[in-house]
Design a protein around this motif. Structure first.
Motif, mmCIF file in Angstrom:
data_model
loop_
_atom_site.group_PDB
_atom_site.id
_atom_site.type_symbol
_atom_site.label_atom_id
_atom_site.label_comp_id
_atom_site.label_asym_id
_atom_site.label_seq_id
_atom_site.Cartn_x
_atom_site.Cartn_y
_atom_site.Cartn_z
ATOM 1 N N VAL A 13 -9.827 -20.583 -9.383
ATOM 2 C CA VAL A 13 -9.759 -19.218 -10.026
ATOM 3 C C VAL A 13 -8.740 -18.663 -10.535
ATOM 4 O O VAL A 13 -8.805 -18.089 -11.490
ATOM 5 C CB VAL A 13 -10.003 -18.324 -8.495
ATOM 6 N N LEU A 24 -14.913 -19.134 -7.049
ATOM 7 C CA LEU A 24 -14.972 -18.133 -6.037
ATOM 8 C C LEU A 24 -16.266 -18.391 -4.945
ATOM 9 O O LEU A 24 -16.052 -18.078 -3.948
ATOM 10 C CB LEU A 24 -15.547 -16.615 -6.704
ATOM 11 N N VAL A 80 -15.668 -18.167 -0.996
ATOM 12 C CA VAL A 80 -16.444 -17.632 -0.350
ATOM 13 C C VAL A 80 -17.366 -18.231 0.723
ATOM 14 O O VAL A 80 -17.569 -18.128 1.991
ATOM 15 C CB VAL A 80 -17.759 -16.862 -1.138
#
Lengths: 276, 288
Positions: free
Chosen positions: A90, B268, B272
């Motif tokens: 990320v 992500l 998550v």
């Protein structure tokens, strides 16, 4: 190189997290320095300080936002690893999105070359050596002379026992993360000045750091730092003698030999203990 | 229509990769980060055998599987003798070496890669890029699926699970942990080689950049999203994660932005899922 390895090793040893996201911190630190100096026109030393503080904050966010909830939910070690990979992904992609994939450089004008006989070097190399020595000394004193450092070591050697003796695991791992993240900033600063930063530079550095961690000895932060230094030197010597494309192969050969001959590394103690 | 067929074929290829990694990471908890290198070894073997030596598709597929298994043996043996964590490092190092070697060796075409890989043909019948190739990929996927299911149901699969859960206990009932782990890695690599061959046949052009970190992480994401120890989950994960970047092409985003956004999205997904549903969509609950 050695600095990144030490930061990486201290996190693995203490909180047993494979802290892949350290690559993200490295890249973020470099970009912070670039933003401060190139875009906002601050002097280099101020950029370095801001980048150090920024890296520390990133470390805090990682610990509180990711590792602590994972620990609360009793995630296995593989879980940390995968989440950490995700985070590194990320961060690096976010920078690629924000700043583009072209290399970014600042302060190239302070680079001066010297030569003694046939050996050429720049003042950046000298700064790097000094920075490395400083971080090394800092780690040494932090781990051996301060009470926080001692509790970091205690948690590293046996987290459950030290918790019984009153060490606060959350606090220790937060401090570990901050220290590790802070100290990566000088390394990334040098990178920005010397060859410039690209968003995915973190991976190359991280792979070398992982290898140095194994070669230097699992469980030994300073050993890992030394091994990082040796690997860096060996790599440069190899490049001097043969085409640079074969450098990764040489490094791999070193690890491979170590894996067969001395799996506990240069200064490592035990390979692993069966946890009861 | 051709576009949809290409996507479906890609889904088959990535589902096979997901299954192969799931066998290794989900069952015996070996987090190897070099699955895309095994994938690449398979693809390059097939490509070189078919282009330079003029072999047929099926023999080169089999040869690629054999060679990849051998490579996996060499990678796995020293590191797994010690500890699974070392395997993680050496696999990452191997990926790095594979990438740089392929990029610089002459036989692999250097940085330009291998072009003009002939269309696969079986018994003189050329399998074109369209429906027949998709059919062949689906057959391969089903075969891999069945093999993987058979493995997980067999005694060997139970041993894999045991090694993943508790090495000490598994060794105390007389299981040779190193042998089990090494054969697990070899099986996984062999399955990855199948999808590598399919990839080489589909793209007909391969390059070192097709087999590096991004691809490894895509495989990891597929497995995590679908869930560990769930072979169906890996197929589902491949469907979702291959579709999303393709769907993004229809949005007005510029193409230079799509790459980083896809990477961001994969990262992500990992975070998550690990935070809120560590056992994935279809997987069994993981225990600490």
């Amino acid at each position: 190189m050695a600095i990144v390895t030490m930061g990486f090793a201290i996190v693995i040893n203490t909180v047993s997290v494979w802290h892949i996201a350290h690559a993200g911190t490295y890249v973020a630190g470099a970009y912070l320095a670039w933003i401060m100096v190139a875009l906002l026109g601050l002097p280099l030393w101020l950029g370095l300080i801001i980048s150090i503080v920024g890296c520390g904050i990133i470390g805090i966010i990682m610990e509180i936002g990711l590792y602590r909830p994972l620990r609360r939910s009793g995630s296995p070690i593989g879980g940390y690893l995968l989440a950490s990979i995700g985070l590194a992904f990320v961060i690096q992609n976010a920078w690629a999105l924000l700043a583009g994939t072209y290399p970014k450089m600042v302060g190239g004008e302070i680079k001066v070359s010297y030569n003694i006989g046939n050996i050429y070097f720049t003042n950046i190399d000298i700064i790097l050596i000094i920075a490395c020595a400083l971080v090394f000394t800092f780690f040494f004193f932090f781990l051996n002379r301060t009470s926080i450092g001692l509790s970091v070591k205690a948690v590293a050697s046996n987290s459950r026992l030290s918790e019984i003796w009153g060490a606060d695991f959350d606090r220790v791992s937060l401090i570990t993360m901050v220290i590790a993240s802070l100290t990566v900033a000088p390394a990334s600063m040098v990178r920005v000045i010397d060859i410039g930063i690209v968003p995915f530079a973190g991976w190359d550095v991280l792979i070398l750091a992982l290898i140095a961690y194994i070669v230097g000895g699992v469980g030994s932060t300073l050993g890992a730092g030394l091994a990082g230094l040796c690997l860096g030197i060996i790599k440069s010597l190899m490049i001097w003698q043969m085409p640079s494309v074969w450098a990764p192969l040489i490094i791999f050969a070193i690890v491979y030999v170590f894996m067969w001959a001395r799996p506990r590394g240069i200064s490592g103690k035990k390979v692993w203990v069966y946890e009861v | 229509m051709d576009y949809i067929i290409t996507i479906l074929t890609s889904i088959c290829i990535w589902a096979i990769l997901g299954i192969s990694w799931n066998l290794m990471a989900g069952y015996s908890k070996l987090f190897a980060l070099c699955q895309s290198a095994f994938f690449g070894v398979g693809a390059y073997c097939t490509a070189i055998l078919m282009t330079n030596l003029g072999w047929n598709f099926v023999p080169s597929l089999i040869a690629a599987m054999g060679i990849t298994a051998l490579v996996a043996l060499l990678i796995a043996l020293p590191s797994l003798r010690v500890h699974s964590d070392y395997f993680l490092v050496i696999s990452l190092a191997f990926l790095y070496v594979f990438y740089h070697s392929v990029k610089n060796l002459e036989i692999t075409g250097g940085a330009t890669g291998i072009k003009g890989i002939p269309s696969p043909s079986i018994l003189g019948w050329v399998i074109g890029p369209s429906y027949p190739y998709l059919a062949m990929s689906i057959i391969c996927l089903i075969a891999v699926y069945l093999v993987a299911r058979q493995i997980t149901k067999s005694a060997f699969g139970k041993t894999l699970l045991a090694v993943g859960c508790d090495e000490l206990a598994a060794s105390s009932v007389g299981k040779n942990i190193t042998a089990v782990k090494v054969s697990c890695v070899m099986i996984s690599a062999t399955l990855a080689a199948i999808s590598g061959s399919l990839y080489a046949g589909q793209m007909r052009y391969i390059n070192a950049d097709d087999f590096f970190l991004d691809q490894t992480f895509l495989i990891v994401c597929i497995v995590i999203l679908g869930g560990f120890k769930s072979i169906k989950g890996s197929v589902l994960g491949a469907i979702i994660l291959i579709m999303i970047p393709e769907l993004m092409r229809f949005t007005p985003l510029p193409t230079t932005v799509i790459g980083p956004i896809t990477g961001l999205f994969y990262g992500l997904v990992l975070i998550v899922i690990m935070l809120f549903r560590p056992h994935g969509l279809l997987g069994e609950r993981m225990k600490g």
